[in-house]
Design a protein around this motif. Structure first.
Motif, PDB file in Angstrom:
ATOM      1  N   ARG A 134       0.833  -1.196   0.000  1.00  0.00           N
ATOM      2  CA  ARG A 134       0.000   0.000   0.000  1.00  0.00           C
ATOM      3  C   ARG A 134       0.872   1.253   0.000  1.00  0.00           C
ATOM      4  NH1 ARG A 134      -4.377  -1.319   4.778  1.00  0.00           N
ATOM      5  NH2 ARG A 134      -5.343  -3.159   3.816  1.00  0.00           N
ATOM      6  N   ILE A 135       0.371   2.292  -0.615  1.00  0.00           N
ATOM      7  CA  ILE A 135       1.131   3.534  -0.708  1.00  0.00           C
ATOM      8  C   ILE A 135       0.439   4.591   0.156  1.00  0.00           C
ATOM      9  CG2 ILE A 135       1.954   5.355  -2.248  1.00  0.00           C
ATOM     10  CD1 ILE A 135       2.011   3.223  -4.472  1.00  0.00           C
ATOM     11  N   GLU A 136       1.174   5.080   1.139  1.00  0.00           N
ATOM     12  CA  GLU A 136       0.654   6.117   2.023  1.00  0.00           C
ATOM     13  C   GLU A 136       0.979   7.494   1.436  1.00  0.00           C
ATOM     14  OE1 GLU A 136      -1.234   5.270   4.440  1.00  0.00           O
ATOM     15  OE2 GLU A 136      -0.797   3.115   4.385  1.00  0.00           O
TER      16      GLU A 136
ATOM     17  N   TYR B  67      -1.401   5.308 -10.234  1.00  0.00           N
ATOM     18  CA  TYR B  67      -0.614   5.961  -9.187  1.00  0.00           C
ATOM     19  C   TYR B  67       0.507   6.794  -9.792  1.00  0.00           C
ATOM     20  CZ  TYR B  67       2.636   6.812  -5.441  1.00  0.00           C
ATOM     21  OH  TYR B  67       3.484   7.441  -4.568  1.00  0.00           O
ATOM     22  N   ARG B  68       1.188   6.272 -10.781  1.00  0.00           N
ATOM     23  CA  ARG B  68       2.262   7.039 -11.420  1.00  0.00           C
ATOM     24  C   ARG B  68       1.701   8.270 -12.143  1.00  0.00           C
ATOM     25  NH1 ARG B  68       7.232   4.259 -12.424  1.00  0.00           N
ATOM     26  NH2 ARG B  68       7.320   2.375 -11.150  1.00  0.00           N
TER      27      ARG B  68
ATOM     28  N   THR C  49      11.312   2.105 -10.241  1.00  0.00           N
ATOM     29  CA  THR C  49      11.222   2.540  -8.848  1.00  0.00           C
ATOM     30  C   THR C  49      11.401   4.055  -8.803  1.00  0.00           C
ATOM     31  OG1 THR C  49      12.124   0.440  -8.043  1.00  0.00           O
ATOM     32  CG2 THR C  49      12.193   2.332  -6.534  1.00  0.00           C
TER      33      THR C  49
ATOM     34  N   ALA D 142      -3.908   0.972  -8.283  1.00  0.00           N
ATOM     35  CA  ALA D 142      -2.884   1.596  -9.134  1.00  0.00           C
ATOM     36  C   ALA D 142      -3.037   1.234 -10.603  1.00  0.00           C
ATOM     37  CB  ALA D 142      -1.491   1.207  -8.644  1.00  0.00           C
TER      38      ALA D 142
ATOM     39  N   GLN E 164      12.735   9.238  -4.105  1.00  0.00           N
ATOM     40  CA  GLN E 164      12.027   9.961  -3.058  1.00  0.00           C
ATOM     41  C   GLN E 164      12.913  11.076  -2.522  1.00  0.00           C
ATOM     42  OE1 GLN E 164      10.077   7.479  -0.093  1.00  0.00           O
ATOM     43  NE2 GLN E 164      10.121   5.704  -1.466  1.00  0.00           N
TER      44      GLN E 164
ATOM     45  N   GLU F  65       7.845  11.141  -3.368  1.00  0.00           N
ATOM     46  CA  GLU F  65       8.066  10.814  -4.780  1.00  0.00           C
ATOM     47  C   GLU F  65       7.704  11.985  -5.691  1.00  0.00           C
ATOM     48  OE1 GLU F  65       7.613   5.951  -4.524  1.00  0.00           O
ATOM     49  OE2 GLU F  65       5.871   7.154  -5.157  1.00  0.00           O
TER      50      GLU F  65
ATOM     51  N   ARG G   5       4.759   8.765   1.469  1.00  0.00           N
ATOM     52  CA  ARG G   5       5.618   8.284   0.376  1.00  0.00           C
ATOM     53  C   ARG G   5       5.261   8.997  -0.926  1.00  0.00           C
ATOM     54  NH1 ARG G   5       5.444   2.169  -2.210  1.00  0.00           N
ATOM     55  NH2 ARG G   5       6.267   2.778  -4.268  1.00  0.00           N
ATOM     56  N   PHE G   6       3.986   9.168  -1.175  1.00  0.00           N
ATOM     57  CA  PHE G   6       3.540   9.874  -2.379  1.00  0.00           C
ATOM     58  C   PHE G   6       4.167  11.258  -2.462  1.00  0.00           C
ATOM     59  CE2 PHE G   6       0.342  13.092  -3.702  1.00  0.00           C
ATOM     60  CZ  PHE G   6       0.348  12.858  -5.069  1.00  0.00           C
TER      61      PHE G   6
END
Length: 428
Positions: free
Chosen positions: A9-11, A40-41, A98, A188, A101, A18, A14-15
């Protein structure tokens, strides 16, 4: 949680890291053509481009000719995406597998800044650009959250799976802005086939909301595939047949909510198609009929937008769609609509898909011919025309009518005018 599916999962923390890292390595330009397939990207690229003070260009497809057209219109632009494309677009920034960040200050952008330029699908002609600011999107997203409130989990995050691309305004509103600005986490990926949709829905820990189109919904229902429990289904991009809405509600035991909008207006009305014909405007929206269509007044629109749709407004403010001004036909003193002619074509036993449309070029009498494409395995063109003669006036019979293996629908199920004419001529 902001996103899920296909990995951890992406919190939001982190978003944001990035977004900062990607923004720092973007080239200098006025605009970026956001071609990311992964949702997501796409979200990371969207916000990184905005953080650099640039505008996201959202073409109606990733077809090379469409991308080239956008780049010609906006020469101070580059392209950004997450897939290798052939041919590779000019000035293409291919995101790494990848994402890097970076720590830093909280993300901030000017509320009046131009976030995106969305393009109409071209179903009625040349795609047209539509400018969208952060402030307008915040207002329209608040309306969408209100329209979907009873389908969302109270006080919790609602997972969402979407089959529509994020570059489409409906996809942008429902699968990008809702998770960015509301209590929603988005899958995503963009599943396409029924099995892919079922697997994506199964990635959610709680019943998810499915954002889809009539084309995808019909494929799901007709496939017979089992889906996990759903919070609800949202549909747009084309009229949702009542029978399909009822079949989906019965099969998946949830509400199917249709939303009404356009690239120009964003979503401005809703209805439960299985039970009602009238649309309910979202909070603050006024629908005002006029001779050439309907003016839409909404809090997120700087000025009213006139659509070609013809609407009949009821005493309580709800409205019923009566067609489009461009769809109305008058030949030899008789009237019909392309929408109604298409419905009669689809009602013929054995016709799986079809469309009736008017050609741009006129004949030597100055009349624009009516044409049709039909997907009808086992039927011939003469048989279909014979069936049509039973329900429509002979002056509105489509000539030519061609049988094809599939209609040239785009990623959202729409039929661009140029693609229809190209297919029609290829059959001659």
């Amino acid at each position: 949680m902001l996103a899920f599916g296909g990995g951890p999962r992406i919190e939001r923390e982190r978003f944001e890291r990035e977004v900062r890292a990607l923004a720092a390595r973007l080239p200098q330009a006025a605009c970026a053509v956001n071609l990311c397939e992964n949702r997501y990207r796409f979200l990371v690229a969207l916000c990184a481009v905005a953080l650099r003070g640039q505008a996201n260009l959202l073409p109606s497809s990733r077809a090379p000719a469409v991308i080239d057209d956008v780049l010609v219109r906006y020469p101070d632009s580059y392209c950004i995406g997450d897939l290798p494309l052939d041919p590779t677009p000019p000035r293409y920034l291919h995101l790494a597998q990848t994402l890097e960040q970076a720590e830093g200050e909280p993300l901030q952008v000017d509320a009046q800044a131009l976030l995106a330029i969305g393009f109409t699908s071209g179903s009625t002609g040349q795609p047209k650009p539509n400018h969208k600011t952060w402030d307008a999107f915040r207002t329209s997203t608040a309306q969408n959250l209100a329209a979907l409130q009873d389908l969302l989990r109270a006080g919790e995050i609602t997972p969402l799976v979407a089959t529509v691309p994020p570059q489409h305004m409906y996809g942008m509103e429902m699968s990008v802005l809702l998770p960015l600005l509301g209590p929603v986490a988005v899958h995503a990926h963009r599943p396409f086939f029924p099995g892919d949709v079922a697997r994506a829905l199964s990635d959610a820990d709680t019943p998810p909301l499915l954002v889809t189109t009539p084309v995808h919904l019909r494929a799901l229902v007709e496939s017979g595939i089992e889906l996990p429990a759903l919070a609800g289904i949202v549909s747009a991009t084309a009229p949702l047949p009542v029978e399909l809405a009822q079949a989906a509600e019965a099969r998946y035991r949830c509400e199917v909510r249709e939303v009404f909008g356009s690239t120009e207006t964003c979503v401005f009305a809703r209805r439960r198609t299985a039970l009602e014909a009238a649309w309910t405007p979202l909070p603050g929206v006024r629908v005002c009929p006029q001779p050439d269509g309907t003016a839409i007044h909404a809090p997120h629109l700087p000025e009213p937008v006139v659509l070609a749709d013809l609407m009949e407004v009821e005493a309580d403010g709800r409205f019923v769609l009566r067609g489009r001004s461009a769809d109305l036909l008058e030949i030899a003193g008789k009237r019909a609509s392309l929408g109604d002619l298409t419905r009669k074509l689809l009602a013929i036993d054995g016709v799986r898909d079809g469309v009736v449309f008017q050609l741009d070029a006129a004949d030597h009498f100055g009349v624009r011919r009516i044409a049709a494409l039909a997907v009808a395995p086992g039927l011939g063109e003469a048989q279909i025309l014979h069936a049509l003669r039973q329900s429509i006036d002979p002056v509105f019979l489509p000539r030519p009518l061609r049988c094809v293996s599939a209609l040239p629908r785009n990623e959202t199920g729409k039929l661009p005018r140029h693609a229809l004419e190209a297919m029609l001529h290829s059959q001659e």
